[in-house]
Design a protein around this motif. Sequence first.
Motif, PDB file in Angstrom:
ATOM      1  N   ALA A  90       0.829  -1.208   0.000  1.00  0.00           N
ATOM      2  CA  ALA A  90       0.000   0.000   0.000  1.00  0.00           C
ATOM      3  C   ALA A  90       0.860   1.253   0.000  1.00  0.00           C
ATOM      4  O   ALA A  90       0.560   2.233  -0.711  1.00  0.00           O
ATOM      5  CB  ALA A  90      -0.936  -0.019   1.221  1.00  0.00           C
ATOM      6  N   THR A  91       1.949   1.216   0.776  1.00  0.00           N
ATOM      7  CA  THR A  91       2.840   2.375   0.824  1.00  0.00           C
ATOM      8  C   THR A  91       3.474   2.647  -0.536  1.00  0.00           C
ATOM      9  O   THR A  91       3.536   3.797  -1.001  1.00  0.00           O
ATOM     10  CB  THR A  91       3.935   2.145   1.880  1.00  0.00           C
ATOM     11  N   LEU A  92       3.952   1.599  -1.201  1.00  0.00           N
ATOM     12  CA  LEU A  92       4.572   1.779  -2.515  1.00  0.00           C
ATOM     13  C   LEU A  92       3.574   2.293  -3.544  1.00  0.00           C
ATOM     14  O   LEU A  92       3.919   3.103  -4.416  1.00  0.00           O
ATOM     15  CB  LEU A  92       5.183   0.457  -2.980  1.00  0.00           C
ATOM     16  N   CYS A  93       2.328   1.827  -3.471  1.00  0.00           N
ATOM     17  CA  CYS A  93       1.308   2.328  -4.395  1.00  0.00           C
ATOM     18  C   CYS A  93       1.052   3.815  -4.173  1.00  0.00           C
ATOM     19  O   CYS A  93       0.888   4.584  -5.139  1.00  0.00           O
ATOM     20  CB  CYS A  93       0.013   1.538  -4.209  1.00  0.00           C
ATOM     21  N   ILE A  94       1.011   4.226  -2.898  1.00  0.00           N
ATOM     22  CA  ILE A  94       0.811   5.646  -2.599  1.00  0.00           C
ATOM     23  C   ILE A  94       2.005   6.468  -3.065  1.00  0.00           C
ATOM     24  O   ILE A  94       1.845   7.560  -3.628  1.00  0.00           O
ATOM     25  CB  ILE A  94       0.567   5.834  -1.090  1.00  0.00           C
ATOM     26  N   TYR A  99       4.855  10.566  -8.034  1.00  0.00           N
ATOM     27  CA  TYR A  99       5.568  10.725  -9.303  1.00  0.00           C
ATOM     28  C   TYR A  99       4.651  11.182 -10.430  1.00  0.00           C
ATOM     29  O   TYR A  99       5.123  11.433 -11.543  1.00  0.00           O
ATOM     30  CB  TYR A  99       6.255   9.412  -9.677  1.00  0.00           C
ATOM     31  N   LEU A 100       3.362  11.292 -10.154  1.00  0.00           N
ATOM     32  CA  LEU A 100       2.414  11.761 -11.164  1.00  0.00           C
ATOM     33  C   LEU A 100       2.126  13.250 -11.038  1.00  0.00           C
ATOM     34  O   LEU A 100       1.405  13.812 -11.862  1.00  0.00           O
ATOM     35  CB  LEU A 100       1.096  10.977 -11.050  1.00  0.00           C
ATOM     36  N   ILE A 101       2.673  13.884  -9.999  1.00  0.00           N
ATOM     37  CA  ILE A 101       2.410  15.306  -9.763  1.00  0.00           C
ATOM     38  C   ILE A 101       3.722  16.021  -9.511  1.00  0.00           C
ATOM     39  O   ILE A 101       4.724  15.400  -9.137  1.00  0.00           O
ATOM     40  CB  ILE A 101       1.457  15.506  -8.563  1.00  0.00           C
ATOM     41  N   PRO A 102       3.745  17.342  -9.711  1.00  0.00           N
ATOM     42  CA  PRO A 102       4.965  18.097  -9.382  1.00  0.00           C
ATOM     43  C   PRO A 102       5.218  18.062  -7.876  1.00  0.00           C
ATOM     44  O   PRO A 102       4.317  18.252  -7.065  1.00  0.00           O
ATOM     45  CB  PRO A 102       4.628  19.523  -9.847  1.00  0.00           C
ATOM     46  N   THR A 103       6.479  17.815  -7.484  1.00  0.00           N
ATOM     47  CA  THR A 103       6.852  17.752  -6.071  1.00  0.00           C
ATOM     48  C   THR A 103       8.114  18.565  -5.850  1.00  0.00           C
ATOM     49  O   THR A 103       8.892  18.800  -6.790  1.00  0.00           O
ATOM     50  CB  THR A 103       7.107  16.298  -5.631  1.00  0.00           C
ATOM     51  N   PRO A 104       8.339  19.013  -4.625  1.00  0.00           N
ATOM     52  CA  PRO A 104       9.587  19.749  -4.337  1.00  0.00           C
ATOM     53  C   PRO A 104      10.818  18.919  -4.655  1.00  0.00           C
ATOM     54  O   PRO A 104      10.828  17.699  -4.487  1.00  0.00           O
ATOM     55  CB  PRO A 104       9.474  20.023  -2.831  1.00  0.00           C
ATOM     56  N   ASP A 105      11.870  19.604  -5.117  1.00  0.00           N
ATOM     57  CA  ASP A 105      13.080  18.904  -5.525  1.00  0.00           C
ATOM     58  C   ASP A 105      13.782  18.208  -4.365  1.00  0.00           C
ATOM     59  O   ASP A 105      14.545  17.259  -4.563  1.00  0.00           O
ATOM     60  CB  ASP A 105      14.060  19.894  -6.187  1.00  0.00           C
ATOM     61  N   ASP A 106      13.558  18.694  -3.132  1.00  0.00           N
ATOM     62  CA  ASP A 106      14.264  18.104  -2.000  1.00  0.00           C
ATOM     63  C   ASP A 106      13.636  16.800  -1.526  1.00  0.00           C
ATOM     64  O   ASP A 106      14.161  16.161  -0.611  1.00  0.00           O
ATOM     65  CB  ASP A 106      14.326  19.090  -0.822  1.00  0.00           C
ATOM     66  N   LEU A 107      12.508  16.401  -2.113  1.00  0.00           N
ATOM     67  CA  LEU A 107      11.873  15.144  -1.743  1.00  0.00           C
ATOM     68  C   LEU A 107      12.298  14.038  -2.705  1.00  0.00           C
ATOM     69  O   LEU A 107      12.336  14.239  -3.918  1.00  0.00           O
ATOM     70  CB  LEU A 107      10.344  15.283  -1.752  1.00  0.00           C
ATOM     71  N   CYS A 108      12.620  12.882  -2.171  1.00  0.00           N
ATOM     72  CA  CYS A 108      13.008  11.742  -2.982  1.00  0.00           C
ATOM     73  C   CYS A 108      12.145  10.544  -2.594  1.00  0.00           C
ATOM     74  O   CYS A 108      11.183  10.670  -1.836  1.00  0.00           O
ATOM     75  CB  CYS A 108      14.486  11.428  -2.788  1.00  0.00           C
ATOM     76  N   PHE A 109      12.517   9.383  -3.098  1.00  0.00           N
ATOM     77  CA  PHE A 109      11.734   8.165  -2.831  1.00  0.00           C
ATOM     78  C   PHE A 109      11.566   7.915  -1.338  1.00  0.00           C
ATOM     79  O   PHE A 109      10.460   7.669  -0.851  1.00  0.00           O
ATOM     80  CB  PHE A 109      12.415   6.965  -3.493  1.00  0.00           C
ATOM     81  N   VAL A 113       8.244   7.734   1.051  1.00  0.00           N
ATOM     82  CA  VAL A 113       7.937   6.604   1.942  1.00  0.00           C
ATOM     83  C   VAL A 113       7.727   7.101   3.364  1.00  0.00           C
ATOM     84  O   VAL A 113       6.821   6.638   4.073  1.00  0.00           O
ATOM     85  CB  VAL A 113       9.067   5.550   1.897  1.00  0.00           C
ATOM     86  N   GLY A 114       8.562   8.057   3.794  1.00  0.00           N
ATOM     87  CA  GLY A 114       8.430   8.608   5.141  1.00  0.00           C
ATOM     88  C   GLY A 114       7.106   9.299   5.372  1.00  0.00           C
ATOM     89  O   GLY A 114       6.652   9.396   6.522  1.00  0.00           O
ATOM     90  N   LYS A 115       6.480   9.801   4.291  1.00  0.00           N
ATOM     91  CA  LYS A 115       5.157  10.410   4.437  1.00  0.00           C
ATOM     92  C   LYS A 115       4.039   9.379   4.342  1.00  0.00           C
ATOM     93  O   LYS A 115       3.045   9.457   5.066  1.00  0.00           O
ATOM     94  CB  LYS A 115       4.960  11.471   3.345  1.00  0.00           C
ATOM     95  N   ALA A 116       4.200   8.400   3.459  1.00  0.00           N
ATOM     96  CA  ALA A 116       3.100   7.458   3.192  1.00  0.00           C
ATOM     97  C   ALA A 116       3.002   6.353   4.230  1.00  0.00           C
ATOM     98  O   ALA A 116       1.898   5.949   4.619  1.00  0.00           O
ATOM     99  CB  ALA A 116       3.266   6.848   1.795  1.00  0.00           C
ATOM    100  N   LEU A 117       4.158   5.843   4.693  1.00  0.00           N
ATOM    101  CA  LEU A 117       4.130   4.693   5.600  1.00  0.00           C
ATOM    102  C   LEU A 117       3.455   4.993   6.940  1.00  0.00           C
ATOM    103  O   LEU A 117       2.585   4.220   7.370  1.00  0.00           O
ATOM    104  CB  LEU A 117       5.552   4.177   5.822  1.00  0.00           C
ATOM    105  N   PRO A 118       3.795   6.085   7.629  1.00  0.00           N
ATOM    106  CA  PRO A 118       3.110   6.356   8.909  1.00  0.00           C
ATOM    107  C   PRO A 118       1.601   6.527   8.755  1.00  0.00           C
ATOM    108  O   PRO A 118       0.829   6.074   9.607  1.00  0.00           O
ATOM    109  CB  PRO A 118       3.773   7.655   9.397  1.00  0.00           C
ATOM    110  N   GLY A 119       1.203   7.175   7.661  1.00  0.00           N
ATOM    111  CA  GLY A 119      -0.227   7.361   7.440  1.00  0.00           C
ATOM    112  C   GLY A 119      -0.944   6.044   7.214  1.00  0.00           C
ATOM    113  O   GLY A 119      -2.071   5.842   7.685  1.00  0.00           O
TER     114      GLY A 119
END
Length: 351
Positions: A90-94, A99-109, A113-119
Amino acid sequence: MEKHWLFRYKLYHLPFWVMYHYAWWVVSYGDPLRAANTILFTPSAVEFAFYVVFQAVAVYFNLYYLIPQFLQKGKYQAYIGYLLLTLVAATLCIVGGYYLIPTPDDLCFFGFVGKALPGTIASMTLAMSIKLAKHWMQTKERQQLLEKEKLETELRFLRNQFNPHFLFNSINSIFFLIHKNPDVASASLAKFSELLRHQLYECNDHHIPLDKEISFLENFIELEKLRQNKSTRIQVHFTNNPVSHLSIAPFILMTFIENAFKHVSGQDANWINIHLETEGEQLLFTVSNSTTDKEYSQYSGIGLQNVKRRLDLLYPGQYTLIIIPNTDNFTIQLQLNADAYNATETLPLAI
């Protein structure tokens, strides 16, 4: 009546998940209007949708597949392993949504994961907490109903089944056999004693071994044969398969047999057929008897509502009861999971 499709497919849960994730976005942005504007009118709507969909999928996969198939069956290592895989998937799907939207350059894979996994962990923990709380309340309520129903059933059987009429007729039948056939009288007295012992002392548990219940039914049928006309044709078959590992709630089968003897027709061609078979953990039970129009009208409602209620409480979703009333015969067909009652200490979860 079939459930409405909205409830059948749990679609009424969708607003909950939308509001649940919206609440997290409000906390993140600190402004409800800004959070709503971001969700509705920016590319972040894709991110929001991925959270709603894939966390809900993970939650329901855990509740409706992993818990029944592994946790409730005591397969704890397998459950933990599959639960972790579900969290990761589920985390990997989130994360894929980022990667489908513009994101800040300082965020990586790993940042994603750090945002999706806790949620995802929080969502699954919340859902399991709600499930367990609801399960606990349902268990307490059902246990109270079972205790009340058991007491009422025991009192009814002691009053109706072992009433003076039954006792005196059985004793008189045995008394006359003492002079006519002492061996049969002795055997009948032993059956009568076992019948009383079973009713008074061995039925205090919520469930009893199926082989003991069968022995009780055999003793009851043999005593009833003494009271029936010689013309009554009684055919009985109990399974030859091993049943010592199976259990059943007391008095469930007895209700149908007792009523068959009580309401069999008084004509010369009267008959009673009793058949019990097992297939694995499935118990297949059929009782049919001849009736007259008068007996048919009386029998059609006696005891059936009570036994249906007990089956609903004891074997929720684990039995099928078919009642076939005719003007000259009456048949019931019962199929239930004879081992399901052992699981009523941990009743089926439902949401």
